[in-house]
Design a protein around this motif. Structure first.
Motif, PDB file in Angstrom:
ATOM      1  N   LEU A  20       0.817  -1.346  -0.046  1.00 56.98           N
ATOM      2  CA  LEU A  20       0.106  -0.028   0.035  1.00 56.98           C
ATOM      3  C   LEU A  20       0.953   1.266  -0.028  1.00 56.98           C
ATOM      4  O   LEU A  20       0.644   2.201  -0.758  1.00 56.98           O
ATOM      5  CB  LEU A  20      -0.887   0.098   1.336  1.00 56.98           C
ATOM      6  N   HIS A  21       1.808   1.130   0.982  1.00 62.41           N
ATOM      7  CA  HIS A  21       2.746   2.404   0.982  1.00 62.41           C
ATOM      8  C   HIS A  21       3.875   2.433  -0.371  1.00 62.41           C
ATOM      9  O   HIS A  21       3.844   3.583  -0.878  1.00 62.41           O
ATOM     10  CB  HIS A  21       3.439   2.257   2.257  1.00 62.41           C
ATOM     11  N   VAL A  22       4.005   1.699  -0.915  1.00 59.08           N
ATOM     12  CA  VAL A  22       4.882   1.810  -2.343  1.00 59.08           C
ATOM     13  C   VAL A  22       4.073   2.251  -3.216  1.00 59.08           C
ATOM     14  O   VAL A  22       4.212   2.957  -3.911  1.00 59.08           O
ATOM     15  CB  VAL A  22       5.649   0.379  -2.581  1.00 59.08           C
ATOM     16  N   HIS A  23       2.602   1.537  -3.297  1.00 59.69           N
ATOM     17  CA  HIS A  23       1.877   2.025  -4.299  1.00 59.69           C
ATOM     18  C   HIS A  23       1.477   3.798  -4.181  1.00 59.69           C
ATOM     19  O   HIS A  23       1.475   4.460  -5.232  1.00 59.69           O
ATOM     20  CB  HIS A  23       0.505   1.299  -4.169  1.00 59.69           C
ATOM     21  N   ALA A  24       1.316   4.070  -2.802  1.00 59.99           N
ATOM     22  CA  ALA A  24       1.192   5.558  -2.552  1.00 59.99           C
ATOM     23  C   ALA A  24       2.299   6.475  -3.031  1.00 59.99           C
ATOM     24  O   ALA A  24       2.066   7.608  -3.870  1.00 59.99           O
ATOM     25  CB  ALA A  24       0.491   5.573  -1.025  1.00 59.99           C
ATOM     26  N   ALA A  25       3.549   5.915  -2.700  1.00 62.21           N
ATOM     27  CA  ALA A  25       4.478   6.874  -3.135  1.00 62.21           C
ATOM     28  C   ALA A  25       4.984   6.587  -4.411  1.00 62.21           C
ATOM     29  O   ALA A  25       5.842   7.836  -4.877  1.00 62.21           O
ATOM     30  CB  ALA A  25       5.724   6.370  -2.048  1.00 62.21           C
ATOM     31  N   ALA A  26       5.161   5.468  -4.933  1.00 63.70           N
ATOM     32  CA  ALA A  26       5.439   5.393  -6.484  1.00 63.70           C
ATOM     33  C   ALA A  26       4.474   4.738  -7.301  1.00 63.70           C
ATOM     34  O   ALA A  26       4.705   3.516  -7.654  1.00 63.70           O
ATOM     35  CB  ALA A  26       6.800   4.634  -6.564  1.00 63.70           C
ATOM     36  N   PRO A  27       3.201   5.150  -7.471  1.00 66.76           N
ATOM     37  CA  PRO A  27       2.335   4.590  -8.264  1.00 66.76           C
ATOM     38  C   PRO A  27       2.731   3.883  -9.624  1.00 66.76           C
ATOM     39  O   PRO A  27       1.964   2.932 -10.121  1.00 66.76           O
ATOM     40  CB  PRO A  27       1.035   5.409  -8.427  1.00 66.76           C
ATOM     41  N   GLY A  28       3.737   4.342 -10.133  1.00 70.71           N
ATOM     42  CA  GLY A  28       4.172   3.859 -11.655  1.00 70.71           C
ATOM     43  C   GLY A  28       4.963   2.645 -11.449  1.00 70.71           C
ATOM     44  O   GLY A  28       5.159   1.804 -12.378  1.00 70.71           O
ATOM     45  N   LEU A  29       5.229   2.239 -10.267  1.00 71.72           N
ATOM     46  CA  LEU A  29       6.218   0.919  -9.999  1.00 71.72           C
ATOM     47  C   LEU A  29       5.157  -0.227 -10.273  1.00 71.72           C
ATOM     48  O   LEU A  29       3.982  -0.227  -9.954  1.00 71.72           O
ATOM     49  CB  LEU A  29       6.966   0.886  -8.692  1.00 71.72           C
ATOM     50  N   SER A  30       5.564  -1.347 -10.894  1.00 75.27           N
ATOM     51  CA  SER A  30       4.637  -2.664 -11.165  1.00 75.27           C
ATOM     52  C   SER A  30       5.266  -3.458  -9.755  1.00 75.27           C
ATOM     53  O   SER A  30       6.196  -3.611  -9.555  1.00 75.27           O
ATOM     54  CB  SER A  30       5.275  -3.394 -12.327  1.00 75.27           C
ATOM     55  N   LEU A  31       4.083  -3.988  -9.113  1.00 76.66           N
ATOM     56  CA  LEU A  31       4.287  -4.415  -7.917  1.00 76.66           C
ATOM     57  C   LEU A  31       3.383  -5.594  -8.011  1.00 76.66           C
ATOM     58  O   LEU A  31       2.208  -5.858  -8.419  1.00 76.66           O
ATOM     59  CB  LEU A  31       3.728  -3.404  -6.904  1.00 76.66           C
ATOM     60  N   LEU A  32       3.919  -6.608  -7.258  1.00 80.12           N
ATOM     61  CA  LEU A  32       3.519  -8.066  -7.162  1.00 80.12           C
ATOM     62  C   LEU A  32       3.493  -8.630  -5.796  1.00 80.12           C
ATOM     63  O   LEU A  32       4.397  -8.706  -5.275  1.00 80.12           O
ATOM     64  CB  LEU A  32       3.921  -8.910  -8.117  1.00 80.12           C
ATOM     65  N   VAL A  33       2.050  -8.919  -4.948  1.00 79.70           N
ATOM     66  CA  VAL A  33       2.257  -9.508  -3.701  1.00 79.70           C
ATOM     67  C   VAL A  33       1.783 -10.902  -3.938  1.00 79.70           C
ATOM     68  O   VAL A  33       0.939 -11.205  -4.522  1.00 79.70           O
ATOM     69  CB  VAL A  33       1.138  -8.768  -2.789  1.00 79.70           C
ATOM     70  N   LEU A  34       2.593 -11.657  -3.283  1.00 79.82           N
ATOM     71  CA  LEU A  34       2.556 -13.248  -3.479  1.00 79.82           C
ATOM     72  C   LEU A  34       2.098 -13.925  -2.073  1.00 79.82           C
ATOM     73  O   LEU A  34       3.059 -13.730  -1.147  1.00 79.82           O
ATOM     74  CB  LEU A  34       3.878 -13.817  -4.145  1.00 79.82           C
ATOM     75  N   GLU A  35       1.137 -14.475  -1.994  1.00 73.49           N
ATOM     76  CA  GLU A  35       0.795 -14.856  -0.563  1.00 73.49           C
ATOM     77  C   GLU A  35       0.552 -16.435  -0.674  1.00 73.49           C
ATOM     78  O   GLU A  35      -0.117 -16.786  -1.748  1.00 73.49           O
ATOM     79  CB  GLU A  35      -0.522 -14.214  -0.072  1.00 73.49           C
ATOM     80  N   LYS A  36       0.940 -17.129   0.168  1.00 76.12           N
ATOM     81  CA  LYS A  36       1.075 -18.571   0.155  1.00 76.12           C
ATOM     82  C   LYS A  36      -0.249 -19.275   0.403  1.00 76.12           C
ATOM     83  O   LYS A  36      -0.893 -20.084  -0.483  1.00 76.12           O
ATOM     84  CB  LYS A  36       2.022 -19.297   1.182  1.00 76.12           C
TER      85      LYS A  36
END
Ligand SMILES: Cc1cc2nc3c(=O)[nH]c(=O)nc-3n(C[C@H](O)[C@H](O)[C@H](O)COP(=O)(O)OP(=O)(O)OC[C@H]3O[C@@H](n4cnc5c(N)ncnc54)[C@H](O)[C@@H]3O)c2cc1C
Length: 389
Positions: A20-36
């Motif tokens: 959430l905080h990466v998305h807010a600070a740098a919305p242009g970054l591609s981001l993937l959360v992997l949950e087991k």
């Protein structure tokens, strides 16, 4: 092969807060959360969260909708006394199965890709990126990864971090209320058992909407052999409850170690993978705060293409979270060490310091007057102890 800027391994509070905080600070970054696991996923935990964590999420406009028991007081049982400190809107008690799902949904609603049921199986860190393979065989290439995968996390294990030293065991169960219980707006930390390398607790909770009490025993392993199951059995029996009637849930915790590395080039650890408060085992608020520090930190690092993360440890240490974790690390040996009798005499003489600690948990500005009073009470208590000696 899928290519992204950042992979976050683990979709608990630290992973989702980081995303959430990466998305807010740098919305242009591609981001993937992997949950087991698949949401709603269980996490063995008593679910006590100070309002500080919600204040952090509020700043992003994140509101968590799930059942909660509202707290207005903390009680400490010590040396036969009960010290209650009241603080309006102190925090809440949640069920993690509900809270973590609601938090993940907030990330998904913001367009963050959170993939559940997707375990990371291997991680290879190279000079120019990180290659992640999932249990399903998918290969993902990232410029960097965040290890938010909890105490036994694969990121720490596969990327060369030492195992770490500080560990606790906690056993918990949910029971009906008993006459000794305090009002349901109060969480209780019980240090009455002098020889216990930790404490027992009573937290009001809601199980499927029914009011219950989550009780547990927290035992710091580094302080010597102890048995959390035996401890909770004694605790329940003293309250007229039969331990055999309840489902015991047991899980370990990792303590924050001030000198321990929490990053290597392209890999950064947050939450319990990095280490949480060893004195009390509190980790949810800390997990969310790790994410709040990691978000802007990662945004800056990606913008400058400086992904060695060599100042991640000093960044955490320089923040409220690092100061809090260092103070609690210093406190744990004193609290549970051989000078227990002194602790029992001194602590009840420090109500102003309790107020400050409770304000910290609630995330409200610390009262300077309470701090001054606390310092005065501490000095007076120490000089009384010297006179005894
Ligand atoms: C009995 C007990 C009671 C507690 N009570 C409290 C309390 O009242 N208040 C409090 O503040 N703290 C409490 N804690 C501590 C708290 O539960 C943790 O500190 C907190 O959950 C840490 O959050 P996290 O996001 O770092 O890790 P976690 O919540 O552990 O999340 C890690 C996530 O990573 C995922 N994962 C793991 N491996 C992989 C993989 N290979 N690939 C993908 N995903 C993976 C896991 O499935 C999990 O969802 C308690 C702990 C215990 C054991």
């Amino acid at each position: 092969m899928r290519q992204v800027d950042l992979v976050v391994v683990g979709g608990g509070p630290s992973g989702i807060s980081t995303a959430l905080h990466v998305h807010a600070a740098a919305p242009g970054l591609s981001l993937l959360v992997l949950e087991k696991e698949r949401y709603p996923r269980e996490k063995i935990c008593a679910g006590g969260i100070g309002a500080r964590a919600f204040r952090i999420l509020d700043k992003l406009g994140v509101t968590i909708e799930c059942p909660m028991v509202k707290l207005d007081a903390i009680a400490l049982r010590l040396g036969g006394e009960t010290i209650v400190t009241h603080q309006k809107d102190l925090g809440v008690v949640v069920r993690r199965v509900e809270f973590d799902h609601a938090l993940a949904n907030q990330a998904i609603a913001r367009g963050i890709e959170v993939r559940d049921g997707c375990a990371v199986e291997t991680i290879a860190v190279g000079d120019d990126g990180v290659q992640v393979t999932t249990a399903g065989g998918e290969q993902i290439r990232a410029r960097a990864i965040v290890g938010a995968d909890g105490i036994g996390g694969i990121v720490r294990r596969q990327t060369g971090f030492p195992r770490g030293e500080l560990r606790a065991q906690a056993v918990e169960l949910d029971t009906e209320g008993v006459t000794q219980d305090l009002p349901r707006d109060t969480i209780v930390f019980d240090f009455d058992a002098r020889d216990l390398n930790g404490y027992t607790w009573d937290f009001p909770t809601l199980v499927g909407g029914a009011p219950m009490i989550c009780r547990g025993a927290y035992v710091i392993r580094n302080l010597g052999p102890d048995d959390a199951r035996a401890r909770i059995a004694t605790y329940l029996t003293a309250r007229g409850l039969d331990p055999k009637r309840y489902r015991h849930k047991q899980f370990a915790e990792r303590g924050f170690e001030p000198g321990a590395e929490i990053s290597i080039p392209r890999v950064l650890l947050v939450g319990e993978a990095a280490g949480i408060d060893i004195a009390t085992g509190e980790g949810i608020g800390q997990a969310i705060e790790y994410g709040a520090i990691a978000g802007p930190y990662l945004a800056r690092a990606f913008a400058a293409d400086r992904l060695r993360f060599s100042d991640w440890q000093s960044t955490v240490h320089g923040h409220h979270l690092g100061r809090q974790l260092r103070i609690r690390h210093a406190a744990y040996r004193w609290l549970f060490g051989p000078r227990r009798a002194t602790v029992e005499r001194v602590l009840p003489q420090l109500p102003a310091l309790f107020r400050v600690a409770v304000q910290d948990f609630a995330g409200v500005p610390m009262s300077k007057l309470a701090l001054l009073r606390g310092a005065g009470q501490f000095l007076a208590a120490v000089s009384r102890e010297k006179m005894r000696d």
